[in-house]
Design a protein around this motif. Structure first.
Motif, PDB file in Angstrom:
ATOM      1  N   GLN A 610       0.630  -1.097  -0.118  1.00 43.96           N
ATOM      2  CA  GLN A 610      -0.152  -0.004   0.290  1.00 43.96           C
ATOM      3  C   GLN A 610       0.856   1.496   0.177  1.00 43.96           C
ATOM      4  N   GLY A 611       1.834   1.375  -1.353  1.00 47.52           N
ATOM      5  CA  GLY A 611       3.005   2.320  -0.896  1.00 47.52           C
ATOM      6  C   GLY A 611       4.258   2.766   0.123  1.00 47.52           C
ATOM      7  N   GLY A 612       3.596   2.132   1.428  1.00 41.48           N
ATOM      8  CA  GLY A 612       4.888   2.188   2.248  1.00 41.48           C
ATOM      9  C   GLY A 612       5.859   0.611   1.987  1.00 41.48           C
ATOM     10  N   ALA A 613       7.184   1.014   1.664  1.00 43.70           N
ATOM     11  CA  ALA A 613       8.569   0.722   1.487  1.00 43.70           C
ATOM     12  C   ALA A 613       9.343  -0.097   2.853  1.00 43.70           C
ATOM     13  N   HIS A 614       8.973  -1.182   3.013  1.00 43.94           N
ATOM     14  CA  HIS A 614       9.973  -1.267   4.445  1.00 43.94           C
ATOM     15  C   HIS A 614      11.093  -2.023   4.472  1.00 43.94           C
ATOM     16  N   VAL A 615      12.312  -0.906   4.766  1.00 41.20           N
ATOM     17  CA  VAL A 615      13.969  -2.298   4.813  1.00 41.20           C
ATOM     18  C   VAL A 615      13.222  -3.687   5.334  1.00 41.20           C
ATOM     19  N   ALA A 698      19.670 -14.846   7.281  1.00 43.49           N
ATOM     20  CA  ALA A 698      20.383 -13.801   8.827  1.00 43.49           C
ATOM     21  C   ALA A 698      19.131 -13.356   9.683  1.00 43.49           C
ATOM     22  N   THR A 699      18.005 -12.435   8.992  1.00 41.61           N
ATOM     23  CA  THR A 699      16.651 -12.508   9.784  1.00 41.61           C
ATOM     24  C   THR A 699      15.708 -13.231  10.195  1.00 41.61           C
ATOM     25  N   GLY A 700      15.180 -13.976   9.802  1.00 44.84           N
ATOM     26  CA  GLY A 700      14.430 -15.409   9.497  1.00 44.84           C
ATOM     27  C   GLY A 700      13.093 -14.736   8.718  1.00 44.84           C
ATOM     28  N   VAL A 701      13.004 -12.996   7.888  1.00 39.21           N
ATOM     29  CA  VAL A 701      12.042 -12.853   7.365  1.00 39.21           C
ATOM     30  C   VAL A 701      12.474 -13.516   6.102  1.00 39.21           C
ATOM     31  N   ASP A 702      11.379 -14.160   5.262  1.00 37.17           N
ATOM     32  CA  ASP A 702      11.572 -15.434   3.760  1.00 37.17           C
ATOM     33  C   ASP A 702      10.268 -13.881   3.305  1.00 37.17           C
ATOM     34  N   GLN A 703      11.103 -13.467   1.933  1.00 37.03           N
ATOM     35  CA  GLN A 703      10.487 -12.530   1.502  1.00 37.03           C
ATOM     36  C   GLN A 703       9.584 -13.016  -0.164  1.00 37.03           C
ATOM     37  N   VAL A 704      10.620 -14.027  -0.674  1.00 31.18           N
ATOM     38  CA  VAL A 704       9.867 -15.335  -0.833  1.00 31.18           C
ATOM     39  C   VAL A 704       8.280 -14.796  -1.197  1.00 31.18           C
ATOM     40  N   ALA A 705       8.142 -15.798   0.838  1.00 30.63           N
ATOM     41  CA  ALA A 705       6.856 -15.764   1.610  1.00 30.63           C
ATOM     42  C   ALA A 705       6.223 -14.431   1.313  1.00 30.63           C
ATOM     43  N   ALA A 706       7.038 -13.069   1.474  1.00 32.36           N
ATOM     44  CA  ALA A 706       6.383 -11.834   1.110  1.00 32.36           C
ATOM     45  C   ALA A 706       6.114 -11.503   0.143  1.00 32.36           C
ATOM     46  N   ALA A 707       6.998 -12.321  -0.691  1.00 34.86           N
ATOM     47  CA  ALA A 707       6.451 -11.605  -2.764  1.00 34.86           C
ATOM     48  C   ALA A 707       4.887 -12.177  -2.541  1.00 34.86           C
ATOM     49  N   ASP A 717       4.372 -11.422   6.404  1.00 31.82           N
ATOM     50  CA  ASP A 717       4.205 -10.979   7.693  1.00 31.82           C
ATOM     51  C   ASP A 717       5.921 -10.854   7.886  1.00 31.82           C
ATOM     52  N   ILE A 718       6.983  -9.731   8.504  1.00 30.94           N
ATOM     53  CA  ILE A 718       7.968  -8.576   7.998  1.00 30.94           C
ATOM     54  C   ILE A 718       8.846  -8.858   9.707  1.00 30.94           C
ATOM     55  N   ALA A 719       8.135  -9.606  10.696  1.00 33.57           N
ATOM     56  CA  ALA A 719       8.521  -8.991  11.429  1.00 33.57           C
ATOM     57  C   ALA A 719      10.113 -10.248  11.302  1.00 33.57           C
ATOM     58  N   PRO A 720      11.333  -9.546  12.264  1.00 29.65           N
ATOM     59  CA  PRO A 720      12.673 -10.385  12.037  1.00 29.65           C
ATOM     60  C   PRO A 720      12.235 -11.471  13.495  1.00 29.65           C
ATOM     61  N   SER A 721      13.312 -12.289  13.403  1.00 28.27           N
ATOM     62  CA  SER A 721      12.939 -13.546  14.528  1.00 28.27           C
ATOM     63  C   SER A 721      15.236 -13.210  14.765  1.00 28.27           C
ATOM     64  N   SER A 722      15.396 -13.071  14.065  1.00 24.23           N
ATOM     65  CA  SER A 722      16.857 -12.819  14.052  1.00 24.23           C
ATOM     66  C   SER A 722      17.941 -11.803  13.610  1.00 24.23           C
ATOM     67  N   ASP A 723      18.935 -11.956  14.090  1.00 24.59           N
ATOM     68  CA  ASP A 723      19.786 -10.442  13.739  1.00 24.59           C
ATOM     69  C   ASP A 723      20.890 -10.659  13.609  1.00 24.59           C
ATOM     70  N   ARG A 724      21.262 -11.770  12.893  1.00 24.80           N
ATOM     71  CA  ARG A 724      22.389 -12.936  12.209  1.00 24.80           C
ATOM     72  C   ARG A 724      23.564 -12.069  11.215  1.00 24.80           C
ATOM     73  N   CYS A 725      24.798 -12.865  10.703  1.00 22.60           N
ATOM     74  CA  CYS A 725      25.050 -12.389   9.045  1.00 22.60           C
ATOM     75  C   CYS A 725      25.142 -13.490   8.536  1.00 22.60           C
ATOM     76  N   ALA A 726      24.760 -13.511   7.234  1.00 19.12           N
ATOM     77  CA  ALA A 726      24.595 -14.198   6.103  1.00 19.12           C
ATOM     78  C   ALA A 726      25.653 -14.325   4.859  1.00 19.12           C
ATOM     79  N   GLU A 727      26.162 -14.810   4.030  1.00 17.38           N
ATOM     80  CA  GLU A 727      27.319 -14.020   2.834  1.00 17.38           C
ATOM     81  C   GLU A 727      26.930 -15.213   2.320  1.00 17.38           C
TER      82      GLU A 727
END
Length: 810
Positions: A610-615, A698-707, A717-727
């Motif tokens: 709805q127009g809100g860009a959520h990083v 890294a964050t637990g947020v599944d961008q594919v599921a969000a799309a 659902d874009i609430a993060p469940s972790s705060d790690r690193c992935a490379e």
């Protein structure tokens, strides 16, 4: 300074041509509109555009007007041409102390109770009208005037929420709308006329009277609605006289009007209501196409103080116009299963695509729309009635509670997109449209597949429709393939499915359009010039100042993008940009020469709802093979503590607004320059190179599921469940080579490695940049509590990769 005119616009069809009405170079014209309605607006010539979910959302419209005032200038005029938008526009004019109809002036043609009082005071025939705050008031009115009665909103439009009540028993079971002021009138079993035209402030200008076939109220219950212009001279003389009296009683200045009258069996005329705006349905089109008069242009002129372009009168023997709306066969929401449009005399028609979801009311989205022209009323009416009898708009109900199906257009190859399809199928019933038979995808889609040429919009639209038709629930459409974005967006538009609009996709895909829109909105980006030949590229480089980046307008994956530090390198970069290609993508004309942005490069993934860009995550980009911009790795790590975090969010949000992106998942690339974050490009899709997977790890947020959720009209659902690193680190050969063998099993077993993916099968030729496109051997993906642990795991795993390469000499 030029004027600043703010237009509140809601139509998705071409009802109004604002660029024709006013020179957008001599005046600053801004728009408050919706994502879909922006499609026919002169966006690139506008001073600014602000998108809202609906122009009926007063809070959102006010915020948009405030933003335009801050970003462009205080408005000198506010324009709204659609009836539902008139009230807010009038209030805003009052608040800004602007010329044009204010709230008090508009009230007699918006408040139906006040309208009836004004007409009664003027001695004009109008039905008895009273307030209807509750059932008792309606019963008292009926006791005085008889049953049946009509209960309607005091400020309604298009017969919305109008109810015919036959008896006191029916009234007892009728629920009046909460929070809406209602009135009651007797139901009159008379024919209804509508009169459309221009009032000059003193007399009638051009006008035509028409007769409804059926009624607007009947249309809300699923019956066809038609209208044919009247050529009865005696009747027209009486209609004209009454119309002038009504206009003088209700309108205090020049205005386009839409008047509705009752015509009894005895020939008596009674006023139903008048609107100070062009008629709805197909009225503006018939006037423009049959009579050569643009009523929208006249209304625009009245609100902006520019000359009214309409003639004083119409020719004596002008054709007789008419129109017809055929609604769907079942109530909304529904899905079109088939459309039968006869060839019975309409000069124009518009029908929804088979498979289109219909969930909006109103005349614009009514179903099948027809326009007619004939020598007289009888001829036009006969064609209209034949068409009404033979038109079929067959639809199936859509149940919001039923399971939903998502159709994926294109899939990509398993190394890069296998995880995405697996994630999609785990949460959503998924179907697939692609050019060839599925193989590895079968485990996720079963038999839910249709083959189609994915470069053919008609074929893709038909395939998606077929995969959704027969399903009781809502459907959606999605692609993560850059080459298929434009096709998918257009198919979504035709089928009325949530997606980035075709215009939004073009704004991302054409990097020249991206740069222009960002520059016009003041979003930090790169200074640029568009070059059509080498000489122009060299001139641009000199004017911008070396070093510069030379890139194609429309390719992907950094293909053809080169850094040039000398005039000689500009020539080589130009050749690279204009000769490169990417399968399935038009490179577009010329190339872009832009300033080189220094500083670290990052990518930002957003969920746009709805127009809100959520990083949702930020990836640090690893680049190699200079002067080319090969992406050799990405690191997703915590970022909100960074000194640039707030600036990045601000710039990314502004970029999405400037490009008109409101629904979907996006991937934006930026440089963190010494002067702050600046946009490199915005992509209207999931990121590539495993970045969505890194984000999930890294964050637990599944961008594919969000799309998928956005494509199906849900809130993700874009609430993060972790705060790690992935490379991810991509492995390349040291020279052009042919792959003989590749084994990543030992690398995958290393601690800290989430996955090791072979990207090059035996026999693959890998040519390093700029000769080859992403010539990668393998991808190693690590997860850790900090970047150092990821790097250490990747170093260990890289040493465990076993490969045999043979030099390749082209």
């Amino acid at each position: 300074m030029p004027d600043h005119i703010i237009v509140i616009h809601r139509w998705t069809d071409q009802y109004a041509d604002y660029a024709e009405y006013l020179d957008h170079t001599a005046h600053r014209v801004s728009y408050v509109t919706t994502e879909r309605a922006a499609e026919h607006l002169p966006v690139e010539r506008a001073a600014a555009v602000r998108l809202v979910d609906s122009t009926e959302n007063e809070k959102a419209v006010r915020e948009a007007v405030d933003a335009l005032t801050a970003d462009v200038a205080a408005p000198t005029r506010i324009v709204a041409l659609q009836e539902t938008d008139l009230d807010l526009a009038a209030v805003l004019r009052d608040e800004f102390a602007l010329p044009g109809p204010g709230a008090d002036e508009l009230r007699p043609v918006r408040d139906k109770l006040l309208m009836a009082h004004r007409l009664t005071e003027a001695g004009l025939p109008v039905p008895p009208t009273a307030e209807a705050p509750d059932h008792a008031a309606v019963r008292d009115f009926a006791a005085l005037h008889g049953w049946p009665v009509l209960v309607k909103p005091r400020r309604g439009t298009a017969s919305s929420d109008v109810t015919r009540i036959e008896t006191a028993d029916q009234l007892a079971h009728c629920i009046l709308p909460l929070g809406t002021e209602m009135i009651v009138q007797p139901w009159l079993p008379h024919q209804i006329l509508h009169v459309d035209g221009v009032f000059t402030g003193e007399r009638l200008g051009v006008w035509r009277a028409s007769r409804y076939l059926n009624t607007c109220l009947d249309f809300t219950t699923g019956q066809a609605l038609g209208s044919v212009e009247v050529d009865d001279a005696a009747l027209l003389e009486r209609v004209g006289a009454l119309t002038l009296d009504v206009a003088r009683a209700l309108l205090s200045r020049a205005s386009v009007f839409h008047l509705e009258l009752f015509l009894s069996d005895t020939g008596a005329l009674t006023v139903l209501e008048m609107g100070a705006r062009p008629g709805g349905a197909e009225v503006p089109f018939v006037w423009r196409e049959v009579h050569g008069v643009d009523l929208m242009a006249a209304a625009f002129a009245h609100q902006t103080g520019t000359p009214d372009p309409t003639p004083a009168t119409l020719p004596d023997h002008t054709p007789v116009g008419g129109w017809l709306l055929v609604p769907p066969s079942v109530p909304l929401p529904c899905r079109v299963t088939s459309v039968t449009v006869p060839d019975t005399g309409a000069y124009a028609h518009r029908a929804p695509e088979a498979g289109r979801t219909m969930n909006s009311g109103g005349y614009e989205h009514a179903g099948v729309r027809f326009r007619f022209s004939g020598a007289d009323t009888a001829e036009t009416e006969a064609a209209l009635l034949r068409t009404a009898r033979q038109t079929l708009l067959r639809c199936e109900p859509v149940d919001a509670a039923a399971p939903r199906r998502l159709v994926l257009v294109g899939c990509g190859n398993p190394p890069y997109r296998g995880y995405a399809l697996q994630s999609l199928a785990a949460t959503t019933e998924t179907a697939l449209v692609q050019a060839h038979e599925p193989d590895w995808q079968r485990a996720h889609i079963d038999d839910r597949f249709l083959a189609a040429d994915t470069a053919d919009t008609d074929a893709v639209t038909a395939a998606v429709a077929a995969l959704l038709t027969g399903r009781p629930g809502h459907g959606g459409i999605l692609t993560w393939d850059e080459t298929l974005l434009a096709t998918t967006a257009e198919a979504a538009r035709r089928l009325n499915l949530p997606h980035l609009t075709p215009q939004g996709v073009r704004a991302c895909r054409d990097k020249l359009t991206t740069r222009r829109l960002l520059a016009a909105a003041g979003v930090p980006s790169a200074r640029f010039q568009h070059a059509h030949d080498l000489a122009a590229a060299q001139t641009s480089a000199a004017e911008l100042g070396l070093p510069v980046v030379v890139k194609p307008r429309g390719l992907a994956g950094s293909v053809g993008v080169t850094l040039a530090t000398t005039p000689e390198e500009v020539e080589r970069a130009w050749e690279e940009a204009t000769s490169s290609s990417f399968p399935g993508i038009d490179p577009l004309a010329g190339a872009i020469v832009e300033e080189y942005l220094t500083g670290p490069e990052i990518s930002v993934d957003c969920v746009v709802d709805q127009g809100g860009a959520h990083v949702i995550n930020v990836a640090r980009k690893r680049l190699g093979f200079a002067p080319w911009f090969e992406e050799v790795g990405h690191l997703v790590a915590p970022w909100r503590h960074e000194p640039w975090a707030l600036d990045v969010e601000t710039v990314v949000t502004a970029a999405h607004r400037a490009l008109g992106l409101r629904t979907g998942v996006t991937h934006t690339e930026l440089r963190l320059t010494p002067d702050g974050p600046r946009i490199v490009e915005v992509n209207g899709r999931l990121g590539g190179d495993f970045i969505p997977l890194l984000g999930r790890l890294a964050t637990g947020v599944d961008q594919v599921a969000a799309a998928a959720a956005l494509a199906l009209g849900r809130t993700p659902d874009i609430a993060p469940s972790s705060d790690r690193c992935a490379e991810v680190r991509f492995l390349y050969p040291e020279h052009d080579a042919v792959v003989r063998s590749l084994d990543v099993r030992d690398a995958a077993a290393c601690p800290g490695i989430a996955d090791a993916v072979a990207l090059a099968a035996p026999g693959t030729v890998l040519r390093l940049p700029p000769r080859g496109v992403v010539p990668r051997l393998a991808a190693l993906i690590a997860v850790g509590d900090n970047p150092n642990r990821c790097a250490a795991a990747l170093d260990r795993a890289q040493r465990e990769v076993r490969c045999s390469l043979e030099p390749y000499d082209s």
